[in-house]
Scaffold this motif. Structure first.
Motif, short mmCIF file in Angstrom:
data_model
loop_
_atom_site.label_atom_id
_atom_site.label_comp_id
_atom_site.label_asym_id
_atom_site.label_seq_id
_atom_site.Cartn_x
_atom_site.Cartn_y
_atom_site.Cartn_z
N GLY A 1 48.20 41.09 59.83
CA GLY A 1 48.82 39.38 59.86
C GLY A 1 49.45 38.98 58.60
N ARG A 2 48.63 37.93 58.02
CA ARG A 2 49.11 37.47 56.58
C ARG A 2 48.30 37.94 55.52
N ARG A 3 47.30 38.58 55.85
CA ARG A 3 46.42 39.06 54.81
C ARG A 3 46.61 40.30 54.48
N VAL A 4 46.41 40.73 53.14
CA VAL A 4 46.66 41.77 52.50
C VAL A 4 45.17 42.40 51.99
N PHE A 5 45.08 43.77 52.16
CA PHE A 5 43.82 44.61 51.94
C PHE A 5 44.25 45.86 51.26
N PHE A 6 43.10 46.56 50.66
CA PHE A 6 43.32 47.68 49.94
C PHE A 6 41.97 48.56 50.38
N THR A 7 42.06 50.01 50.20
CA THR A 7 41.00 50.64 50.36
C THR A 7 40.60 51.11 48.96
N PRO A 8 39.17 51.45 48.86
CA PRO A 8 38.70 51.68 47.43
C PRO A 8 39.25 53.20 47.01
N SER A 9 39.62 53.90 48.18
CA SER A 9 40.48 55.18 47.65
C SER A 9 41.71 55.23 47.09
N ASP A 10 42.35 54.35 47.54
CA ASP A 10 43.62 54.00 47.08
C ASP A 10 43.87 53.68 45.56
N LEU A 11 42.63 52.52 45.46
CA LEU A 11 42.55 51.82 44.15
C LEU A 11 42.02 52.88 43.28
N ASN A 12 41.30 53.59 43.56
CA ASN A 12 40.69 54.89 42.68
C ASN A 12 41.95 55.64 42.18
N GLU A 13 42.76 56.23 43.33
CA GLU A 13 43.94 57.13 42.97
C GLU A 13 44.96 56.33 42.01
N TRP A 14 45.27 54.96 42.31
CA TRP A 14 45.82 54.14 41.39
C TRP A 14 45.27 54.18 39.89
N LEU A 15 44.03 53.98 39.79
CA LEU A 15 43.83 53.95 38.53
C LEU A 15 43.78 55.17 37.82
N GLU A 16 43.44 56.25 38.37
CA GLU A 16 43.63 57.63 37.95
C GLU A 16 45.14 57.73 37.45
N ALA A 17 45.92 57.38 38.16
CA ALA A 17 47.29 57.43 37.64
C ALA A 17 47.85 56.63 36.28
N GLN A 18 47.01 55.72 36.21
CA GLN A 18 47.38 54.91 34.86
C GLN A 18 46.78 55.39 33.56
N ARG A 19 45.78 56.52 33.92
CA ARG A 19 45.15 57.02 32.64
C ARG A 19 46.25 57.63 31.74
N GLU A 20 46.25 57.18 30.55
CA GLU A 20 47.04 57.55 29.38
C GLU A 20 46.73 58.99 28.76
N GLU A 21 47.77 59.67 28.65
CA GLU A 21 47.71 61.09 27.83
C GLU A 21 47.19 60.96 26.57
N PRO A 22 46.35 61.87 26.03
CA PRO A 22 45.91 61.62 24.60
C PRO A 22 47.05 62.15 23.76
N GLU A 23 47.14 61.62 22.79
CA GLU A 23 48.24 61.97 21.81
C GLU A 23 48.20 63.35 21.13
#
Length: 65
Positions: free
Chosen positions: A43-65
């Motif tokens: 409908g008008r509401r938006v939801f997220f799954t914990p697994s999708d959030l965890n995948e997104w968070l992992e993708a934000q990880r910075e590589e060490p220099e």
């Protein structure tokens, strides 16, 4: 024999923002820019799954220099 189906855990925008340690405004900005985890619209509401959030968070990880 009946089989039970476990429901998918859905998080609201506010819950997802807390999960990712960001504000709901930042989450919505990133979502509109298509730079956030995929959303599930019901409908008008938006939801997220914990697994999708965890995948997104992992993708934000910075590589060490």
């Amino acid at each position: 024999m009946s089989q039970t189906v476990s429901p998918i855990e859905l998080l609201t925008v506010e819950e997802a923002a807390r999960w990712c340690h960001i504000s709901p405004n930042t989450l919505n900005y990133l979502r509109v820019q298509r730079r956030f985890a995929p959303a599930i619209r019901i409908g008008r509401r938006v939801f997220f799954t914990p697994s999708d959030l965890n995948e997104w968070l992992e993708a934000q990880r910075e590589e060490p220099e």
